[in-house]
Scaffold this motif. Structure first.
Motif, mmCIF file in Angstrom:
data_model
loop_
_atom_site.group_PDB
_atom_site.id
_atom_site.type_symbol
_atom_site.label_atom_id
_atom_site.label_comp_id
_atom_site.label_asym_id
_atom_site.label_seq_id
_atom_site.Cartn_x
_atom_site.Cartn_y
_atom_site.Cartn_z
ATOM 1 N N VAL A 1 -27.955 -25.516 -17.459
ATOM 2 C CA VAL A 1 -27.253 -26.314 -16.572
ATOM 3 C C VAL A 1 -26.176 -25.575 -16.278
ATOM 4 N N GLN A 2 -25.643 -25.879 -14.985
ATOM 5 C CA GLN A 2 -24.460 -25.258 -14.395
ATOM 6 C C GLN A 2 -24.073 -25.945 -13.364
ATOM 7 N N ARG A 3 -22.618 -26.162 -13.238
ATOM 8 C CA ARG A 3 -21.922 -26.633 -12.435
ATOM 9 C C ARG A 3 -20.668 -26.025 -11.589
ATOM 10 N N ALA A 4 -20.246 -26.494 -10.565
ATOM 11 C CA ALA A 4 -19.167 -25.736 -9.884
ATOM 12 C C ALA A 4 -18.188 -26.860 -9.610
ATOM 13 N N THR A 5 -17.063 -26.948 -9.979
ATOM 14 C CA THR A 5 -16.157 -27.990 -9.400
ATOM 15 C C THR A 5 -15.106 -27.452 -8.289
ATOM 16 N N GLY A 6 -14.521 -28.398 -7.501
ATOM 17 C CA GLY A 6 -13.565 -27.802 -6.523
ATOM 18 C C GLY A 6 -12.368 -27.936 -7.189
ATOM 19 N N ILE A 7 -11.360 -28.773 -6.992
ATOM 20 C CA ILE A 7 -9.772 -28.945 -7.331
ATOM 21 C C ILE A 7 -9.926 -29.382 -8.929
ATOM 22 N N ALA A 8 -10.224 -28.618 -9.742
ATOM 23 C CA ALA A 8 -10.330 -29.119 -11.527
ATOM 24 C C ALA A 8 -9.898 -28.121 -12.107
ATOM 25 N N ASN A 9 -9.522 -28.467 -13.486
ATOM 26 C CA ASN A 9 -8.824 -27.732 -14.387
ATOM 27 C C ASN A 9 -9.915 -27.313 -15.214
ATOM 28 N N ASN A 10 -11.075 -27.789 -15.524
ATOM 29 C CA ASN A 10 -12.041 -27.385 -16.580
ATOM 30 C C ASN A 10 -13.533 -27.400 -15.945
ATOM 31 N N ARG A 11 -14.446 -26.411 -15.920
ATOM 32 C CA ARG A 11 -15.480 -26.404 -15.370
ATOM 33 C C ARG A 11 -16.862 -26.699 -16.505
ATOM 34 N N ASN B 1 -19.623 -35.803 -17.829
ATOM 35 C CA ASN B 1 -18.485 -35.176 -16.946
ATOM 36 C C ASN B 1 -17.148 -35.932 -17.373
ATOM 37 N N GLN B 2 -17.028 -36.023 -18.802
ATOM 38 C CA GLN B 2 -15.799 -36.764 -19.116
ATOM 39 C C GLN B 2 -14.375 -35.801 -19.043
ATOM 40 N N GLN B 3 -14.807 -34.649 -19.201
ATOM 41 C CA GLN B 3 -13.144 -33.722 -19.111
ATOM 42 C C GLN B 3 -12.933 -33.673 -17.676
ATOM 43 N N ASN B 4 -13.577 -33.946 -16.542
ATOM 44 C CA ASN B 4 -13.086 -33.759 -15.306
ATOM 45 C C ASN B 4 -13.621 -34.914 -14.554
ATOM 46 N N HIS B 5 -12.726 -35.527 -14.031
ATOM 47 C CA HIS B 5 -13.046 -36.966 -13.342
ATOM 48 C C HIS B 5 -12.789 -36.607 -11.781
ATOM 49 N N PHE B 6 -12.094 -35.753 -11.417
ATOM 50 C CA PHE B 6 -11.820 -35.443 -9.811
ATOM 51 C C PHE B 6 -12.638 -34.216 -9.681
ATOM 52 N N GLY B 7 -12.806 -34.143 -8.114
ATOM 53 C CA GLY B 7 -13.369 -32.814 -7.714
ATOM 54 C C GLY B 7 -14.757 -32.891 -7.292
ATOM 55 N N PHE B 8 -15.198 -31.744 -6.621
ATOM 56 C CA PHE B 8 -16.477 -31.547 -6.095
ATOM 57 C C PHE B 8 -17.182 -30.949 -7.240
ATOM 58 N N MET B 9 -18.690 -31.758 -7.519
ATOM 59 C CA MET B 9 -19.505 -31.151 -8.441
ATOM 60 C C MET B 9 -20.748 -30.627 -7.721
ATOM 61 N N LEU C 1 -16.747 -22.357 -6.083
ATOM 62 C CA LEU C 1 -15.308 -22.271 -6.695
ATOM 63 C C LEU C 1 -14.558 -21.534 -5.563
ATOM 64 N N LEU C 2 -14.821 -20.408 -5.357
ATOM 65 C CA LEU C 2 -14.054 -19.876 -4.465
ATOM 66 C C LEU C 2 -13.693 -20.504 -2.854
ATOM 67 N N GLU C 3 -14.892 -20.851 -2.442
ATOM 68 C CA GLU C 3 -14.758 -21.538 -0.970
ATOM 69 C C GLU C 3 -13.830 -22.994 -1.330
ATOM 70 N N SER C 4 -13.859 -23.673 -2.382
ATOM 71 C CA SER C 4 -13.082 -24.923 -2.617
ATOM 72 C C SER C 4 -11.579 -24.467 -2.681
ATOM 73 N N ASN C 5 -11.417 -23.442 -3.413
ATOM 74 C CA ASN C 5 -9.962 -22.960 -3.795
ATOM 75 C C ASN C 5 -9.574 -22.463 -2.547
#
Length: 167
Positions: free
Chosen positions: A1-11, A51-59, A123-127
């Motif tokens: 399982v793998q995920r990518a987030t946008g504006i987030a502090n933990n992946r 996804n408890q550690q990250n509540h916001f951002g694109f996943m 991640l690079l695109e969202s940043n």
């Protein structure tokens, strides 16, 4: 399982696998987690993502399932005479099975590499989008503050005509 987030502090994402009876078979709380488990019964297996550690951002979540059989033989045992006659065919069959298992594992590793590349790309695109929007907003604030400063300085040093004097 793998995920990518946008504006987030933990992946990290928590992934757990459960068997048809509800018993937890494995868990992974890593960005590129992998859960391996042996099964002996058929039924519906459950995969839960948390996804408890990250509540916001694109996943974006990539799932890769692989099922392979080791030591599974559907054929019935043959008599010794036929094994001796077909030993060449059996050797070829054994080597083909080994080759299939190796190809399957290489396919899994290829998919993991593709998922890692995709996660890094998202991640690079969202940043990139995040930095562009904030740069544009800050540039507008700087230009607006410069215009306002110029207006107030001009108003401060403006000379009134001699006929009208202020108190």
């Amino acid at each position: 399982v793998q995920r990518a987030t946008g504006i987030a502090n933990n992946r990290n994402v928590l992934a757990t696998a459960r068997d048809p009876k509800g018993i937890q078979l494995g868990a992974s709380q890593h960005v590129r987690g992998q859960i391996n488990f042996l099964t002996e019964e058929t039924g519906f297996y459950q995969l839960c993502l948390d996804n408890q550690q990250n509540h916001f951002g694109f996943m974006q979540v990539y799932l890769n399932f692989g099922v392979y059989y080791e030591g599974f033989n559907m054929e019935q045992k043959q008599p010794e005479e036929s094994k001796e006659l077909n030993s060449t065919l059996e050797a070829i069959e054994v080597s083909i099975r080994k080759l299939q298992i190796h190809i399957f594992h290489m396919w899994r590793f290829y998919n993991f590499a593709r998922m890692r590349k995709g996660a890094d790309s998202f991640l690079l695109e969202s940043n990139y989008n995040y930095v562009n929007w904030w740069s544009m907003a800050q540039s507008c604030v700087i230009v607006l503050s410069g215009v306002l400063q110029l207006y107030f300085l001009k108003r401060l040093f403006s000379v009134q005509p001699p006929g009208r004097q202020r108190c």
